[in-house]
Scaffold this motif. Structure first.
Motif, PDB file in Angstrom:
ATOM      1  N   SER A 120       0.828  -1.209   0.000  1.00 11.05           N
ATOM      2  CA  SER A 120       0.000   0.000   0.000  1.00 11.05           C
ATOM      3  C   SER A 120       0.859   1.253   0.000  1.00 11.05           C
ATOM      4  O   SER A 120       0.580   2.222  -0.724  1.00 11.05           O
ATOM      5  N   LEU A 122       2.317   1.637  -3.337  1.00 12.33           N
ATOM      6  CA  LEU A 122       1.297   2.080  -4.282  1.00 12.33           C
ATOM      7  C   LEU A 122       1.193   3.609  -4.269  1.00 12.33           C
ATOM      8  O   LEU A 122       1.116   4.252  -5.330  1.00 12.33           O
ATOM      9  N   THR A 150       4.242   5.026  -6.114  1.00  8.34           N
ATOM     10  CA  THR A 150       4.217   4.874  -7.569  1.00  8.34           C
ATOM     11  C   THR A 150       3.203   5.822  -8.212  1.00  8.34           C
ATOM     12  O   THR A 150       3.422   6.295  -9.331  1.00  8.34           O
ATOM     13  N   ALA A 170      -8.250   2.529  -9.392  1.00  7.77           N
ATOM     14  CA  ALA A 170      -6.876   2.433  -9.895  1.00  7.77           C
ATOM     15  C   ALA A 170      -6.829   2.650 -11.408  1.00  7.77           C
ATOM     16  O   ALA A 170      -5.966   3.391 -11.916  1.00  7.77           O
ATOM     17  N   LEU A 184      -3.335  -5.872  -4.500  1.00  6.27           N
ATOM     18  CA  LEU A 184      -2.472  -4.710  -4.295  1.00  6.27           C
ATOM     19  C   LEU A 184      -1.168  -4.849  -5.078  1.00  6.27           C
ATOM     20  O   LEU A 184      -0.675  -3.872  -5.664  1.00  6.27           O
ATOM     21  N   LEU A 201      -1.892  -4.270  -8.827  1.00  8.64           N
ATOM     22  CA  LEU A 201      -2.131  -2.847  -9.100  1.00  8.64           C
ATOM     23  C   LEU A 201      -0.820  -2.057  -9.045  1.00  8.64           C
ATOM     24  O   LEU A 201      -0.603  -1.136  -9.842  1.00  8.64           O
ATOM     25  N   LEU A 202       0.038  -2.431  -8.097  1.00  7.74           N
ATOM     26  CA  LEU A 202       1.350  -1.788  -8.019  1.00  7.74           C
ATOM     27  C   LEU A 202       2.131  -2.003  -9.310  1.00  7.74           C
ATOM     28  O   LEU A 202       2.768  -1.072  -9.837  1.00  7.74           O
TER      29      LEU A 202
END
Length: 408
Positions: free
Chosen positions: A238, A241, A244, A315, A367, A370-371
């Motif tokens: 998180s 994330l 980024t 996202a 997560l 998505l990262l």
């Protein structure tokens, strides 16, 4: 009394485009970031489409309140005792807005939120009234004062109405506010916002909101009963994330770069850039609540179907918004490579396709994926920027010393 509201020329025209944000403006941004964090608190209990719609409406008002003073400050760098008193009055009304932001829109608290926002608009009208005699003010400032006072009266009057009629008053007042915030293209070119100051204000608020994103992660860590490998992984992912997203915005999209407004095309590009920032702030707020919920899950837990759709859509939306911000950048707009923009659209689509897989992938895995999506966007944008940096104005590669020597 008249002398108190008389402002000498606050900032020479030749210095307006190189001026940097001051400490007072940074403090102002911090207050608004705290207010936005307060708006997101109800999402913890109502993480649904309806909850997000409510959050978006309230966020739009807070954003307009922040944008109103930002637009004023970038054109008129007023910094005297009266101006600071007016800023403190604005901050007080913003605090009242935040204090009334946690109940339903039909409640009296929500009515108080709208009335406090009307107070913010009235204070901004007074700030513009102080510069009305300046040579560069013109009819734009007079129109803005009329629009701000009209909206302030409507927002305050709507607070006295019952819920159904109140909504109609809000709609009319909001339309006046939005229209008043977008001056004609010719007026913007005659008196453009500070080329350096204006983007940096948006960049500062973005990074402050991402700081609130990190604070949201910390609150999720506090809610963890144990500290297993998966729980720690969710927290670390998180935090990464949030980093980024900032890297996509600053290093990839160059969201904070200097923006000159010389032509109608530049005005259109600037307006799109501003609207995209509102969408970015909305996405950061929604995703911040989502990652906090992910950390609070038991180790190896899954999102519900609705939660996963919202998180993945947020996202994907942020990826598309950053792609749009990059498309308004002078350093990216010269790129005619469709692959750059198609790649980013494909990355956003990939993030969205994770949504129906809530039963197959644990929250920590979502997560991580998505990262990787945001990391891929960073790579695409930075590679495109470096390619453009290596091209001359004509689009041909710059000559290297070795190539020149060989040619001669």
């Amino acid at each position: 009394m008249t002398r108190l509201f008389t402002v000498a020329n606050p900032c020479p025209a030749d210095e307006r485009h190189v001026r940097r944000p001051g400490w007072t403006e940074l403090f102002f941004d911090l207050v608004f970031a705290a207010a936005i964090a307060q708006l997101g608190a109800p999402l913890d209990h109502d993480y649904s489409i309806f909850g997000i719609a409510r959050f978006a409406f309230l966020l739009a008002l807070v954003f307009l309140a922040w944008f109103g003073y930002t637009a004023f400050a970038t054109q008129f760098a007023v910094d005297d005792a009266v101006e600071r008193a007016l800023i403190v009055a604005q901050i007080f009304f913003v605090a009242v807005m935040a204090a009334n932001a946690t109940d339903a829109l039909s409640s009296r608290d929500a009515a108080g939120f709208g009335a406090a926002y009307g107070g913010v608009r009235a204070i901004l009208a007074l700030q513009y009234a102080r510069v009305i005699r300046l040579p560069e003010a013109g009819t734009l400032v007079r129109r803005r004062i009329v629009g701000l006072f009209s909206a302030a009266i409507l927002w305050t009057a709507a607070a006295l109405l019952p819920a159904p009629q109140r909504y109609a008053g809000w709609v009319v007042a909001l339309l006046i506010d939005i229209g008043n915030s977008w001056p004609a293209s010719r007026s913007t070119m005659v008196s453009p916002p500070g080329a350096t100051h204006f983007p940096e204000r948006f960049g500062l608020l973005t990074i402050i909101l991402l700081g609130e994103f990190v604070a949201s992660v910390m609150r999720g860590i506090e809610s963890q009963m144990g500290w297993s490998f998966l729980a720690a992984s969710a927290a670390v992912l998180s935090l990464a994330l949030g980093f980024t997203i900032w890297s996509c915005y600053s290093d990839g999209a160059m969201g904070w770069e200097t923006r000159h407004v010389r032509r109608h095309k530049d005005v259109v590009r600037l307006r799109v850039w501003i609207a995209l920032h509102f969408a970015l702030f909305l996405g950061i707020g929604v995703l911040g609540v989502g990652v906090r919920r992910a950390i609070a899950l038991p180790p190896g837990g899954h999102f519900s179907d609705q939660e996963q759709w919202i998180i993945c859509a947020a996202a994907a939306g942020i990826i598309l918004v950053i792609m749009g911000i990059a498309a308004t950048s002078e350093r990216h707009v010269r790129s005619g490579r469709r692959s750059v923009w198609l790649s980013q659209a494909g990355i956003a689509l990939g993030a969205l396709t994770l949504a129906p897989l809530s039963t197959q992938i644990i929250a920590t895995g979502i997560l991580l994926l998505l990262l990787l999506c945001f990391a891929a966007q960073i790579v695409v944008l930075i590679a495109n920027r470096r390619l453009l940096a290596g091209l001359g104005e004509s689009g041909w590669p710059r000559s290297t010393p070795a190539a020149t020597t060989s040619h001669s």
